[in-house]
Enzyme design. Sequence first.
Site, PDB file in Angstrom:
ATOM      1  N   ASP A 119       0.480  -1.308  -0.328  1.00  0.00           N
ATOM      2  CA  ASP A 119      -0.420   0.407  -0.312  1.00  0.00           C
ATOM      3  C   ASP A 119       0.666   0.996  -0.002  1.00  0.00           C
ATOM      4  O   ASP A 119       1.080   1.711   1.214  1.00  0.00           O
ATOM      5  CB  ASP A 119      -0.955   0.105   1.283  1.00  0.00           C
ATOM      6  CG  ASP A 119      -2.518   1.197   1.049  1.00  0.00           C
ATOM      7  OD1 ASP A 119      -1.821   1.727  -0.035  1.00  0.00           O
ATOM      8  OD2 ASP A 119      -2.948   1.283   2.062  1.00  0.00           O
ATOM      9  N   CYS A 122       0.303   4.954   1.966  1.00  0.00           N
ATOM     10  CA  CYS A 122      -0.351   4.964   2.586  1.00  0.00           C
ATOM     11  C   CYS A 122      -0.236   6.128   3.980  1.00  0.00           C
ATOM     12  O   CYS A 122       1.276   6.065   4.652  1.00  0.00           O
ATOM     13  CB  CYS A 122      -0.725   2.990   3.676  1.00  0.00           C
ATOM     14  SG  CYS A 122      -1.823   3.110   4.709  1.00  0.00           S
ATOM     15  N   HIS A 227      -8.350   1.230   7.763  1.00  0.00           N
ATOM     16  CA  HIS A 227      -7.822   2.478   7.249  1.00  0.00           C
ATOM     17  C   HIS A 227      -9.665   2.307   7.401  1.00  0.00           C
ATOM     18  O   HIS A 227     -10.734   2.046   7.621  1.00  0.00           O
ATOM     19  CB  HIS A 227      -8.387   2.503   5.635  1.00  0.00           C
ATOM     20  CG  HIS A 227      -7.215   1.936   4.372  1.00  0.00           C
ATOM     21  ND1 HIS A 227      -7.375   1.645   3.436  1.00  0.00           N
ATOM     22  CD2 HIS A 227      -5.823   1.497   5.045  1.00  0.00           C
ATOM     23  CE1 HIS A 227      -5.729   1.341   2.935  1.00  0.00           C
ATOM     24  NE2 HIS A 227      -4.626   1.073   4.205  1.00  0.00           N
ATOM     25  N   HIS A 353       3.200   7.184   5.413  1.00  0.00           N
ATOM     26  CA  HIS A 353       4.284   5.757   6.263  1.00  0.00           C
ATOM     27  C   HIS A 353       4.386   4.771   5.546  1.00  0.00           C
ATOM     28  O   HIS A 353       5.046   3.564   6.184  1.00  0.00           O
ATOM     29  CB  HIS A 353       3.418   5.863   7.113  1.00  0.00           C
ATOM     30  CG  HIS A 353       2.533   4.924   7.321  1.00  0.00           C
ATOM     31  ND1 HIS A 353       0.892   6.107   8.609  1.00  0.00           N
ATOM     32  CD2 HIS A 353       1.389   4.177   6.732  1.00  0.00           C
ATOM     33  CE1 HIS A 353       0.177   5.265   8.287  1.00  0.00           C
ATOM     34  NE2 HIS A 353       0.285   4.196   7.763  1.00  0.00           N
ATOM     35  N   ASN A 354       4.462   4.176   4.005  1.00  0.00           N
ATOM     36  CA  ASN A 354       5.103   3.489   3.278  1.00  0.00           C
ATOM     37  C   ASN A 354       5.989   4.007   1.922  1.00  0.00           C
ATOM     38  O   ASN A 354       4.278   4.727   0.817  1.00  0.00           O
ATOM     39  CB  ASN A 354       4.117   2.657   2.910  1.00  0.00           C
ATOM     40  CG  ASN A 354       2.930   1.437   4.016  1.00  0.00           C
ATOM     41  OD1 ASN A 354       4.327   1.397   4.764  1.00  0.00           O
ATOM     42  ND2 ASN A 354       2.694   0.816   3.732  1.00  0.00           N
ATOM     43  N   GLY A 402      -1.928   7.644  14.206  1.00  0.00           N
ATOM     44  CA  GLY A 402      -2.584   6.871  14.666  1.00  0.00           C
ATOM     45  C   GLY A 402      -2.980   5.526  15.825  1.00  0.00           C
ATOM     46  O   GLY A 402      -2.663   4.988  15.132  1.00  0.00           O
ATOM     47  N   MET A 405      -8.611   0.938  16.930  1.00  0.00           N
ATOM     48  CA  MET A 405      -9.956   1.399  16.652  1.00  0.00           C
ATOM     49  C   MET A 405     -10.474   1.421  18.090  1.00  0.00           C
ATOM     50  O   MET A 405     -10.579   0.492  18.587  1.00  0.00           O
ATOM     51  CB  MET A 405     -10.796   0.160  16.242  1.00  0.00           C
ATOM     52  CG  MET A 405     -12.721   0.614  15.639  1.00  0.00           C
ATOM     53  SD  MET A 405     -13.237  -0.592  14.828  1.00  0.00           S
ATOM     54  CE  MET A 405     -13.111  -1.997  15.376  1.00  0.00           C
ATOM     55  N   HIS A 428       4.634   4.930  13.549  1.00  0.00           N
ATOM     56  CA  HIS A 428       3.785   4.842  12.434  1.00  0.00           C
ATOM     57  C   HIS A 428       2.392   4.856  12.987  1.00  0.00           C
ATOM     58  O   HIS A 428       1.380   5.275  12.711  1.00  0.00           O
ATOM     59  CB  HIS A 428       3.342   4.537  11.286  1.00  0.00           C
ATOM     60  CG  HIS A 428       2.259   3.187  11.405  1.00  0.00           C
ATOM     61  ND1 HIS A 428       3.611   2.077  11.777  1.00  0.00           N
ATOM     62  CD2 HIS A 428       1.921   2.725  10.181  1.00  0.00           C
ATOM     63  CE1 HIS A 428       3.005   0.903  11.167  1.00  0.00           C
ATOM     64  NE2 HIS A 428       1.797   1.397  11.035  1.00  0.00           N
TER      65      HIS A 428
END
Length: 505
Positions: A119, A122, A227, A353-354, A402, A405, A428
């Site tokens: 990804d 991302c 995501h 971060h990728n 981040g 959840m 990250h």
Amino acid sequence: MPRTFEEECDFIDRLTDTKFRIKKGFVPNMNVEGRFYVNNSLEQLMFDELKFSCDGQGIGGFLPAVRQIANVASLPGIVGHSIGLPDIHSGYGFSIGNIAAFDVGNPESVISPGGVGFDINCGVRLLRTNLFEENVKPLKEQLTQSLFDHIPVGVGSRGAIPMLASDLVECLEMGMDWTLREGYSWAEDKEHCEEYGRMLQADASKVSLRAKKRGLPQLGTLGAGNHYAEVQVVDEIYDKHAASTMGIDEEGQVVVMLHCGSRGLGHQVATDSLVEMEKAMARDGIVVNDKQLACARINSVEGKNYFSGMAAAANFAWVNRSCITFCVRNAFQKTFGMSADDMDMQVIYDVSHNVAKMEEHMVDGRPRQLCVHRKGATRAFPAHHPLIPVDYQLIGQPVLIGGSMGTCSYVLTGTEQGLVETFGTTCHGAGRALSRAKSRRTITWDSVIDDLKKKEISIRIASPKLIMEEAPESYKNVTDVVDTCDAAGISKKAVKLRPIAVIKG
């Protein structure tokens, strides 16, 4: 004969309270030593993973992170150390949370898609508002539904942004300049974006037709997996000057965090490049410890083609986050009956971060041009660095972290020590602790939903069956991760955020 866990540990020693060394000899052909950053609880996870591997227990088909760090240290042209961050976990070739830099001036140096990930770009974007929790609370469910209606989410979701094939070529090369021209972003947005939302080395001709076909219908989509779009509230401010510079003035202020990437287009760019790199390795006699570390000389045709295609995919990801920002602003306008401008919905920052980047760093006391691979790792440049926006020159680059959840997220700033030790890089996110398969086996859908309800977090999910994979129990404690980076001096805490609404694919 394979070594025992105790024999493996003979090659690993503690340098500081938060930093370990992997000595040469842990795996064959190490050109540099390995380093990884952990606190006590994260240290246990790292060594448990290594022990399970020594005992013959699999970890999802990948090598343990400690071994992956060491294998990366054996790649041609690597400088400094192969570095693992506190959120590290096993991945394809490189661990997620692994940094490595290669000397562009060394003809042996390589670039590896495994060091970027599938990804490509991302990343995370943070928007501020001038709203407060008490303003949002009465309309929280309405806002959550409006965001879910405006942002296409989930596996196979199709974008809300109409696009022709010719538009796609332009957005791959122009990045956020395309969204600005088309009216999907504000002029100020790109000023607060890594690379100003456009990698100039991008070449759309290096992106295959298949990759373009996958990307064409997906622009402006969140996707699935980890995501998300979250409405968050400022929970704690650690650095008032840094927070104020970002437009965060007090606790209770509402912000929006977006986490997504380049969707199927980036995945296909990575997949296509691996085929070419395997051919280049055979031709050039490049030998690696793990076949997942497929690579090519940076200055070879294959290396240059991959970098140009990766840069185009990175631009696609910035366009994607910009189009989702457009959708978020529209959802807020519809819910609150005010313009996005009146709600001060400015981009605080947007980080990748990728990605792999060409950057100048000091190595052995002199400046060198390096190809820095950051996989599951965030650039974190200090104050006064020429590559960060004018607005943040006095505080350092904002770093967006981040959580999992339903848990908190953080805003950090870059430090001089990070520039020296980790090529200006920090963590990250939380980083997985359980594989997706194990999460599905051990966590129930009901328990995740009940936990979110207890925290008064509104949620909308496109793929409910996948929610167990993203439960907080599946991840490391993000506070442990951030505190480790803070204690190690490679980044500095500025703001803590907590979620009040979550949109997931």
